[in-house]
Design an enzyme around this catalytic site. Structure first.
Site, PDB file in Angstrom:
ATOM      1  N   SER A  10       0.847  -1.188   0.000  1.00 62.00           N
ATOM      2  CA  SER A  10       0.000   0.000   0.000  1.00 62.00           C
ATOM      3  C   SER A  10       0.884   1.240   0.000  1.00 62.00           C
ATOM      4  O   SER A  10       1.635   1.479   0.947  1.00 62.00           O
ATOM      5  CB  SER A  10      -0.923   0.019   1.233  1.00 62.00           C
ATOM      6  OG  SER A  10      -1.513   1.299   1.408  1.00 62.00           O
ATOM      7  N   ASN A  38      -9.821 -20.451  15.348  1.00 64.06           N
ATOM      8  CA  ASN A  38      -9.122 -20.727  14.101  1.00 64.06           C
ATOM      9  C   ASN A  38      -8.447 -22.096  14.088  1.00 64.06           C
ATOM     10  O   ASN A  38      -8.488 -22.807  13.089  1.00 64.06           O
ATOM     11  CB  ASN A  38      -8.110 -19.620  13.798  1.00 64.06           C
ATOM     12  CG  ASN A  38      -8.777 -18.365  13.262  1.00 64.06           C
ATOM     13  OD1 ASN A  38      -9.905 -18.417  12.760  1.00 64.06           O
ATOM     14  ND2 ASN A  38      -8.106 -17.226  13.363  1.00 64.06           N
ATOM     15  N   GLN A  55     -11.200 -24.656  13.590  1.00 67.55           N
ATOM     16  CA  GLN A  55     -11.585 -24.825  12.191  1.00 67.55           C
ATOM     17  C   GLN A  55     -10.528 -25.614  11.420  1.00 67.55           C
ATOM     18  O   GLN A  55     -10.843 -26.471  10.593  1.00 67.55           O
ATOM     19  CB  GLN A  55     -11.761 -23.456  11.538  1.00 67.55           C
ATOM     20  CG  GLN A  55     -12.907 -22.643  12.094  1.00 67.55           C
ATOM     21  CD  GLN A  55     -12.916 -21.240  11.526  1.00 67.55           C
ATOM     22  OE1 GLN A  55     -13.324 -21.029  10.380  1.00 67.55           O
ATOM     23  NE2 GLN A  55     -12.460 -20.272  12.306  1.00 67.55           N
ATOM     24  N   GLU A  62       1.334  -8.410  20.847  1.00 67.44           N
ATOM     25  CA  GLU A  62       0.217  -9.013  21.562  1.00 67.44           C
ATOM     26  C   GLU A  62      -0.666  -7.920  22.159  1.00 67.44           C
ATOM     27  O   GLU A  62      -0.257  -6.753  22.249  1.00 67.44           O
ATOM     28  CB  GLU A  62       0.710  -9.980  22.643  1.00 67.44           C
ATOM     29  CG  GLU A  62       1.588  -9.378  23.712  1.00 67.44           C
ATOM     30  CD  GLU A  62       2.122 -10.430  24.682  1.00 67.44           C
ATOM     31  OE1 GLU A  62       1.617 -11.568  24.701  1.00 67.44           O
ATOM     32  OE2 GLU A  62       3.063 -10.099  25.435  1.00 67.44           O
ATOM     33  N   GLY A  93      -3.161  -8.578  27.575  1.00 65.90           N
ATOM     34  CA  GLY A  93      -2.624  -9.912  27.831  1.00 65.90           C
ATOM     35  C   GLY A  93      -1.194 -10.036  27.364  1.00 65.90           C
ATOM     36  O   GLY A  93      -0.901 -10.691  26.364  1.00 65.90           O
ATOM     37  N   LYS A 110      -8.985  -3.040   1.108  1.00 64.18           N
ATOM     38  CA  LYS A 110     -10.180  -3.796   0.702  1.00 64.18           C
ATOM     39  C   LYS A 110     -10.153  -5.241   1.194  1.00 64.18           C
ATOM     40  O   LYS A 110     -10.526  -6.176   0.477  1.00 64.18           O
ATOM     41  CB  LYS A 110     -10.338  -3.770  -0.837  1.00 64.18           C
ATOM     42  CG  LYS A 110     -10.080  -2.411  -1.489  1.00 64.18           C
ATOM     43  CD  LYS A 110     -10.927  -1.306  -0.868  1.00 64.18           C
ATOM     44  CE  LYS A 110     -10.599   0.066  -1.475  1.00 64.18           C
ATOM     45  NZ  LYS A 110     -11.267   1.171  -0.771  1.00 64.18           N
ATOM     46  N   SER A 117      -2.790 -12.727  10.270  1.00 63.35           N
ATOM     47  CA  SER A 117      -2.966 -14.126  10.670  1.00 63.35           C
ATOM     48  C   SER A 117      -4.297 -14.714  10.233  1.00 63.35           C
ATOM     49  O   SER A 117      -4.398 -15.935  10.018  1.00 63.35           O
ATOM     50  CB  SER A 117      -2.816 -14.264  12.187  1.00 63.35           C
ATOM     51  OG  SER A 117      -3.765 -13.448  12.855  1.00 63.35           O
TER      52      SER A 117
END
Length: 335
Positions: A28, A84, A87, A215, A219, A284, A318
């Protein structure tokens, strides 16, 4: 401690060849101008099931499919995850023709719950603020067939880390093919699987590249762990970055990170929403909050004058798994 090596990453890349997507690298000019550096974004939000986790999950299951589990072939995979990795295990298990049971927190994003179910995963719920997931996993394990069942954790696993390392291998090799040497790579940190795998690849292919972990401010267990030289455990952090609501690093990931990570920094939830807005409006792309950690970290350091002007900076997205209603709510509430 039997740590994974770069050879494990190479082996994983062969397992994943033609199975995992070779994800694109986006740029970009607006972002480059804003920060005074050249930014290269590795888009794992375009990976199968929408996140890098597919790589590690598939690689680990492939390993067990090739080797007997308790003297018999693999027939069931157990894990826990906020979304994630759930899945990834459900999808990879289905692709290998084995069953999967996933322990998920009751407040896991509904999109990730539905996707896990659609991939064939059997979900067992628990309260992440009142129950320990390791204890829940042990109880569930007792209800599964004793032979042919394997537990694959989200990050502290040799073949999971190796699979995630292929993100770094691809990223660095693609940049080198374009004659670009990355000075920095900014990576999200939850349990440390992704950043550990990237460390293995970077150390082998581009040792001068600095690896910066990012992070949530709520946390910062990884930051504390590297500062104190031991794994620090915290309460489950309250943050919109659900993929980084881990309480501690793993033994393997901590060992690798201690040796190769340059620095861990933290960012606020507001900075993550700013990243979501930037990716959505300018590049986008729909990116989940955890996926914005790398960009938020780069912006923080660059604007703070901690990154030399003109540096080549890699950022890893990620994942992009977020319910659109939740996405729009977070964006609309931001300044």
């Amino acid at each position: 401690m039997d740590l994974p090596t770069y050879q494990d990453v190479v082996d994983a890349s062969m397992v994943l060849d033609s199975v995992a997507h070779h994800t694109p690298i986006q740029t970009s000019r607006i972002l480059d101008h804003e920060l005074g550096v050249r930014v290269y974004v590795k888009c794992e939000n375009f990976q199968r099931m929408g996140a890098f986790k597919f790589r590690g999950g598939y690689n680990a299951i492939s390993h067990y499919r090739k080797h007997a589990v308790d003297g018999v072939g693999l027939n069931h995979v157990l894990t826990y995850s906020s979304g994630n990795h759930a899945q990834a295990i459900a999808l990879a298990s289905s692709m290998h023709g084995v069953k999967s049971t996933i322990i998920m927190p009751t407040d896991a994003p509904i999109l990730k719950i539905r996707a896990t179910e659609s991939y064939g995963g059997n979900i067992v719920y628990y309260d992440r603020y009142r129950e320990g997931r390791d204890e829940v996993a042990e109880r569930v394990r007792m209800t599964l067939p004793p032979a042919g069942t394997v537990f694959i954790p989200p990050y502290d696993h040799r073949h999971v880390i190796a699979g995630q390392g292929t993100v770094g291998k691809e990223f660095i090799e693609d940049m080198q093919s374009a004659s670009v040497a990355l000075d920095y790579i900014f990576v999200c940190v939850g349990g440390g699987g992704l950043i550990s795998g990237i460390c293995l690849a970077a150390h082998a292919l581009s040792p001068s590249t600095k690896i910066i972990g990012v992070e949530p401010e709520a946390g910062n267990d990884a930051q504390q762990s590297l500062e104190r030289g031991r794994v620090v455990r915290i309460e489950t952090p309250i943050t919109i970055a659900d993929g980084a609501q881990t309480q501690h690093l793993g033994e393997l990931t901590f060992a690798i990170m201690s040796e190769h990570v340059t620095r861990i920094i933290t960012v606020t939830d507001e900075e993550l929403v700013d990243g979501m807005r930037f990716f959505g409006e300018t590049m986008k792309m729909v990116v989940e909050p955890t996926g914005c950690l790398g960009l938020a970290g780069l912006r923080k350091m660059a604007k703070g004058g901690e990154i030399p002007k003109g540096s080549n900076c890699g950022v890893v997205i990620s994942g992009g798994n977020i319910d659109l209603k939740r996405y729009c709510h977070l964006i609309s509430q931001s300044k």
